[in-house]
Design a protein around this motif. Structure first.
Motif, short mmCIF file in Angstrom:
data_model
loop_
_atom_site.label_atom_id
_atom_site.label_comp_id
_atom_site.label_asym_id
_atom_site.label_seq_id
_atom_site.Cartn_x
_atom_site.Cartn_y
_atom_site.Cartn_z
N MET A 11 0.76 -1.28 0.04
CA MET A 11 -0.08 0.00 0.05
C MET A 11 0.84 1.27 0.13
SD MET A 11 -3.27 0.88 0.02
CE MET A 11 -4.17 -0.46 0.78
N GLN A 12 0.97 2.10 -0.96
CA GLN A 12 1.37 3.43 -1.16
C GLN A 12 1.01 4.53 -0.05
OE1 GLN A 12 1.09 4.95 -5.13
NE2 GLN A 12 2.31 6.93 -4.70
N THR A 13 1.73 5.05 0.32
CA THR A 13 1.14 6.33 1.42
C THR A 13 1.40 7.64 0.50
OG1 THR A 13 1.81 5.00 3.14
CG2 THR A 13 1.57 7.49 3.57
N LEU A 14 0.60 8.46 0.70
CA LEU A 14 0.30 9.62 0.12
C LEU A 14 0.36 10.99 0.92
CD1 LEU A 14 0.47 10.86 -2.81
CD2 LEU A 14 -2.09 11.17 -2.74
N PRO A 15 1.22 11.82 1.07
CA PRO A 15 1.53 12.91 2.00
C PRO A 15 0.35 14.10 1.67
CG PRO A 15 3.41 13.10 0.76
CD PRO A 15 2.51 11.88 0.21
N ILE A 16 -0.82 13.93 1.31
CA ILE A 16 -1.63 15.09 0.94
C ILE A 16 -2.57 15.55 2.21
CG2 ILE A 16 -2.10 14.21 -1.28
CD1 ILE A 16 -4.75 13.44 -0.50
N LYS A 17 -2.58 16.78 2.48
CA LYS A 17 -3.53 17.20 3.41
C LYS A 17 -5.13 17.02 3.36
CE LYS A 17 -0.10 20.58 4.78
NZ LYS A 17 0.39 19.83 6.23
N ILE A 18 -5.80 16.68 4.07
CA ILE A 18 -7.28 16.60 4.36
C ILE A 18 -7.74 17.85 4.91
CG2 ILE A 18 -9.26 15.41 4.93
CD1 ILE A 18 -7.59 14.10 2.55
N SER A 19 -8.46 18.72 4.61
CA SER A 19 -8.93 19.83 5.18
C SER A 19 -10.51 19.71 5.23
CB SER A 19 -8.69 21.07 4.30
OG SER A 19 -9.01 22.17 4.84
N ASP A 20 -10.84 19.50 6.51
CA ASP A 20 -12.32 19.51 6.84
C ASP A 20 -13.08 20.51 6.91
OD1 ASP A 20 -14.82 17.66 7.81
OD2 ASP A 20 -14.45 19.18 9.43
N THR A 21 -14.34 20.75 6.38
CA THR A 21 -15.36 21.83 6.46
C THR A 21 -16.55 21.52 6.52
OG1 THR A 21 -15.69 23.99 5.07
CG2 THR A 21 -15.67 22.24 3.90
N THR A 22 -16.59 20.58 7.29
CA THR A 22 -17.88 20.03 7.53
C THR A 22 -18.76 20.77 8.67
OG1 THR A 22 -17.15 17.65 7.77
CG2 THR A 22 -19.28 17.87 8.92
N LEU A 23 -18.10 21.62 9.37
CA LEU A 23 -18.41 22.43 10.33
C LEU A 23 -18.75 24.05 9.89
CD1 LEU A 23 -16.59 21.19 13.60
CD2 LEU A 23 -18.90 20.38 12.62
N ARG A 24 -18.25 23.90 8.79
CA ARG A 24 -18.48 25.52 7.96
C ARG A 24 -19.19 25.34 6.79
NH1 ARG A 24 -17.62 28.25 3.21
NH2 ARG A 24 -15.69 27.27 3.00
N ASP A 25 -18.49 24.80 5.63
CA ASP A 25 -19.28 24.93 4.53
C ASP A 25 -20.36 23.60 4.45
OD1 ASP A 25 -20.06 25.46 1.76
OD2 ASP A 25 -18.25 24.69 1.02
N GLY A 26 -20.25 22.54 5.38
CA GLY A 26 -21.30 21.68 5.51
C GLY A 26 -22.56 22.35 6.29
N GLU A 27 -22.31 23.07 7.30
CA GLU A 27 -23.42 23.74 7.90
C GLU A 27 -24.14 24.60 6.90
OE1 GLU A 27 -24.93 25.77 12.05
OE2 GLU A 27 -22.92 25.84 11.42
N GLN A 28 -23.51 25.25 5.99
CA GLN A 28 -24.24 26.08 5.04
C GLN A 28 -25.32 25.44 4.44
OE1 GLN A 28 -20.29 28.76 4.61
NE2 GLN A 28 -21.86 29.03 3.23
N GLN A 29 -25.20 24.11 4.40
CA GLN A 29 -26.49 23.53 3.43
C GLN A 29 -27.63 23.87 3.93
OE1 GLN A 29 -26.17 19.19 3.25
NE2 GLN A 29 -28.35 18.84 4.07
N ALA A 30 -28.66 24.36 2.97
CA ALA A 30 -29.73 25.14 3.47
C ALA A 30 -30.70 24.46 4.42
CB ALA A 30 -30.58 25.43 2.26
#
Length: 392
Positions: free
Chosen positions: A1-20
């Motif tokens: 299994m290859q490992t990739l050093p990308i960043k995961i930026s969570d916006t559940t509590l910002r853009d997610g909550e902007q769900q009407a």
């Protein structure tokens, strides 16, 4: 299994909550933030300028030293940048639309020119006007990035709203102009119009044309393609993915981070460095227990809007944040609403215009009620409140 050093930026509590129609109490946000932190994401994003409770929660989590960086998202206004800085967060992300459609709508200089009143980018707009609004945007962004980075402190990122509909050469010029001030640039497919093939080519070409810029992607799911578009962008070289757990967010939602993480693992044999895959299920279980889920692509529910920034643009240009013309736009009212929500209701739907100061008063009252009652309001409820004199 290859490992990739990308960043995961969570916006559940910002853009997610902007769900009407979606509302998270401060307690729910606090609990979700800690559950999400267990996954090992790089960032958890908030928007402190929305209300005092939002700012206090960002401060609390930052003070607790939560393992992911707490990011404060803010529009390009210096007083709002100050609010973000006051939260003592690790990073700030400023967002600005750079498609000609959004630039034309929001350019202060153009808005004062009578010949362009009521027009959109679909009308015959002279080339020199397009060039002027583009240069105005670069000047404004550089000025605010300098302000945000002044005196050190939090690191600064830039989210380019509607980047997928921006002119490619102009976008490259912007990336080169902004790169000295930012750590990451989040490229947003704000209305979800990208395709997998175009996503790969777009990111690859941008990386080839913009040396030294760290590119992240923030894709929406209006056409049901956010996951595949994101995976192809990562394969092309994007080093950050911004999204939400459960895929919640405005209209049909953001790319679902659990799908990105497991899609990379199952389909490409790639694990993201630092991610605790076993910790994903508790987050999704919590959201399921609370009945939190996104609207389906192409559904009428996905055409509901609560964010004041979006509604303000929809007043003039229906194509600004709605890509399915056969559906009917529905406006809701809550914590994320602006005065423009009330203007849309009273001028577009009721044909009963109110004074500008009345819209501001309505916005203030409904924000307070939404936070106190932990809910949103329909247009019918707002009309009833108005008839009962609640906004006086």
């Amino acid at each position: 299994m290859q490992t990739l050093p990308i960043k995961i930026s969570d916006t559940t509590l910002r853009d997610g909550e902007q769900q009407a129609g979606l509302f998270f109490s401060s307690e729910m946000k606090y609990e979700l933030a800690h559950l999400i932190a267990e996954i090992g994401v790089s960032h958890i994003e908030f928007m402190p300028c929305v209300c005092d409770q939002e700012a206090q929660l960002a401060k609390t989590l930052a003070a607790e030293g939560l393992k992911p960086d707490i990011i404060a998202a803010t529009p390009f206004k210096k007083d709002l940048i100050d609010i973000a800085k006051d939260c003592d967060v690790d990073q700030i992300v400023l967002f600005k639309g750079l498609s000609d459609r959004l630039l034309f709508l929001r350019d202060r200089e153009i808005s004062q020119m009578e010949e362009f009143n009521g027009k959109t980018i679909d009308d015959p707009i002279p080339a020199h006007i397009i060039n002027r609004i583009r240069q105005n945007a670069i000047d404004e962004i550089v000025d605010h990035l300098r302000y945000a980075t002044d005196e050190g402190g939090a690191r600064v990122n830039l989210a380019i709203e509607d980047a997928s509909r921006a002119d490619f050469d102009f976008l490259v010029e912007c990336l080169r102009s902004f790169s000295p001030y930012i750590e990451f640039c989040f490229l947003c497919d704000t209305v979800g119009v990208l395709t997998p093939e175009k996503s790969y080519i777009w990111i690859n070409d941008l990386l080839q044309s913009s040396i030294g810029v760290n590119l992240g992607v923030h894709y929406h799911n209006d056409l049901g393609l956010a996951l595949e578009n994101t995976l192809q962008s990562v394969m092309a070289g994007a080093t950050l993915v911004s999204g939400t757990f459960g895929g919640i967010g405005e209209r049909s939602g953001n790319v679902a981070l659990e799908q990105v993480l497991n899609g990379l693992k199952v389909r490409f044999g790639i694990e993201v460095e630092g991610i605790n895959y076993e910790a994903i299920a508790p987050v999704l279980d919590y959201m399921e227990q609370k009945g939190i889920r996104p609207a389906a692509p192409y559904s009428q529910q996905a055409q509901r809007h609560e964010s004041g920034i979006h509604v303000n643009s929809l007043l003039v240009d229906p194509k600004s944040y709605a890509v399915l013309p056969h559906n009917t736009i529905e406006i809701l009212f809550g914590k994320w609403s602006g005065a423009s929500n009330f203007r849309y209701l009273f001028e577009k739907e009721l044909n009963h215009p109110q004074p500008k100061e009345q819209y501001e008063k309505m916005r203030s009252v409904i924000k307070t009620l939404a936070v106190e009652q932990e809910r949103y309001f329909t247009a019918e409820e707002v009309v009833e409140l108005w008839k009962n004199g609640i906004f006086e």
